[in-house]
Design a protein around this motif. Structure first.
Motif, short mmCIF file in Angstrom:
data_model
loop_
_atom_site.label_atom_id
_atom_site.label_comp_id
_atom_site.label_asym_id
_atom_site.label_seq_id
_atom_site.Cartn_x
_atom_site.Cartn_y
_atom_site.Cartn_z
N CYS A 1 0.83 -1.21 0.00
CA CYS A 1 0.00 0.00 0.00
C CYS A 1 0.86 1.26 0.00
O CYS A 1 0.56 2.22 -0.71
N ALA A 2 1.94 1.25 0.77
CA ALA A 2 2.85 2.40 0.80
C ALA A 2 3.49 2.60 -0.57
O ALA A 2 3.61 3.74 -1.05
N ALA A 3 3.89 1.52 -1.21
CA ALA A 3 4.52 1.61 -2.53
C ALA A 3 3.51 2.10 -3.58
O ALA A 3 3.85 2.93 -4.43
N MET A 4 2.28 1.61 -3.52
CA MET A 4 1.25 2.06 -4.46
C MET A 4 0.98 3.54 -4.27
O MET A 4 0.83 4.28 -5.24
N HIS A 5 0.91 3.97 -3.03
CA HIS A 5 0.66 5.38 -2.74
C HIS A 5 1.81 6.25 -3.26
O HIS A 5 1.57 7.29 -3.90
N ALA A 6 3.04 5.82 -3.01
CA ALA A 6 4.21 6.59 -3.45
C ALA A 6 4.29 6.69 -4.97
O ALA A 6 4.65 7.74 -5.51
N ARG A 7 3.94 5.62 -5.67
CA ARG A 7 4.01 5.61 -7.13
C ARG A 7 2.73 6.10 -7.78
O ARG A 7 2.66 6.25 -8.99
N ARG A 8 1.69 6.32 -6.96
CA ARG A 8 0.37 6.76 -7.45
C ARG A 8 -0.19 5.79 -8.47
O ARG A 8 -0.62 6.16 -9.56
N VAL A 9 -0.17 4.49 -8.11
CA VAL A 9 -0.72 3.43 -8.95
C VAL A 9 -1.70 2.61 -8.12
O VAL A 9 -1.69 2.66 -6.90
N GLY A 10 -2.52 1.85 -8.81
CA GLY A 10 -3.56 1.08 -8.13
C GLY A 10 -3.31 -0.41 -8.05
O GLY A 10 -4.19 -1.14 -7.61
#
Length: 140
Positions: free
Chosen positions: A28-37
Motif C-alpha cells: 500500500c505504501a509503494a502504491m501510494h508513493a508511485r500513485r498506482v492502483g
C-alpha cells in the motif's frame, strides 16, 4: 490509423513489483508513493505469481487483516489473467471490459513486463470498443 501493440504502451514504464513475502502495508505504501492502483507480485526473475490491487487492500481492511503482518502471498489474486506484449491494445481493453478488471498484467513467457489500466488507452481504442459493444447490444 495503425493498431497499437501492448509493447508500445508499456515500452518506457517500469511496473511496480514486489515479492510474495512483502506485506500489505509495504504494498500500500509503494502504491501510494508511485500513485498506482496495483502491484505485480513476482518471484525471482520477474516470474508473475499474482496481483495485488486497491480492491484487495480494501478487502483486507474489511476482513480485519493486519497490514504489517499479512503478506501479499496470503491475499493476492494468484495467477491473474495476462496479455502478451505482441497482442493488440484493443484486445487488452476487451479483456478489461469483459472481465471487469481495472488492471491487466503484460507478460511474456510468464515473466512480468508491465501492467496497463483503462487509462492507458487512446480515445480511438475506446471508440472501437464502444462501437463493438454497441453492435453486440443490438444483437441481443
Amino acid at each position: 490509423m495503425r493498431e497499437r501493440r501492448m509493447a508500445e504502451i508499456i515500452r518506457d514504464r517500469k511496473p511496480l513489483a514486489l515479492r510474495p513475502d512483502s506485506t500489505v502495508a509495504e504494498a500500500c505504501a509503494a502504491m501510494h508513493a508511485r500513485r498506482v492502483g496495483a502491484v505485480l507480485v513476482v518471484e525471482p526473475g520477474d516470474r508473475l505469481v499474482g496481483i495485488f490491487t486497491g480492491r484487495d487492500a480494501i478487502r483486507c481492511l474489511a476482513h480485519g487483516y493486519d497490514g504489517r503482518g499479512t503478506t501479499l502471498r496470503q491475499v493476492m489474486t494468484p495467477n491473474p489473467v495476462t496479455i502478451a506484449p505482441e497482442q493488440p491494445a484493443i484486445e487488452a481493453l476487451r479483456i478489461l471490459d469483459n472481465c471487469g478488471f481495472r488492471h491487466l498484467p503484460v507478460c511474456q513467457d510468464g515473466h512480468a513486463r508491465g501492467i496497463v489500466s483503462r487509462y492507458d488507452f487512446r480515445a480511438m481504442e475506446h471508440a472501437q470498443l464502444d462501437e463493438e459493444t454497441g453492435f453486440f447490444e443490438v444483437l441481443r
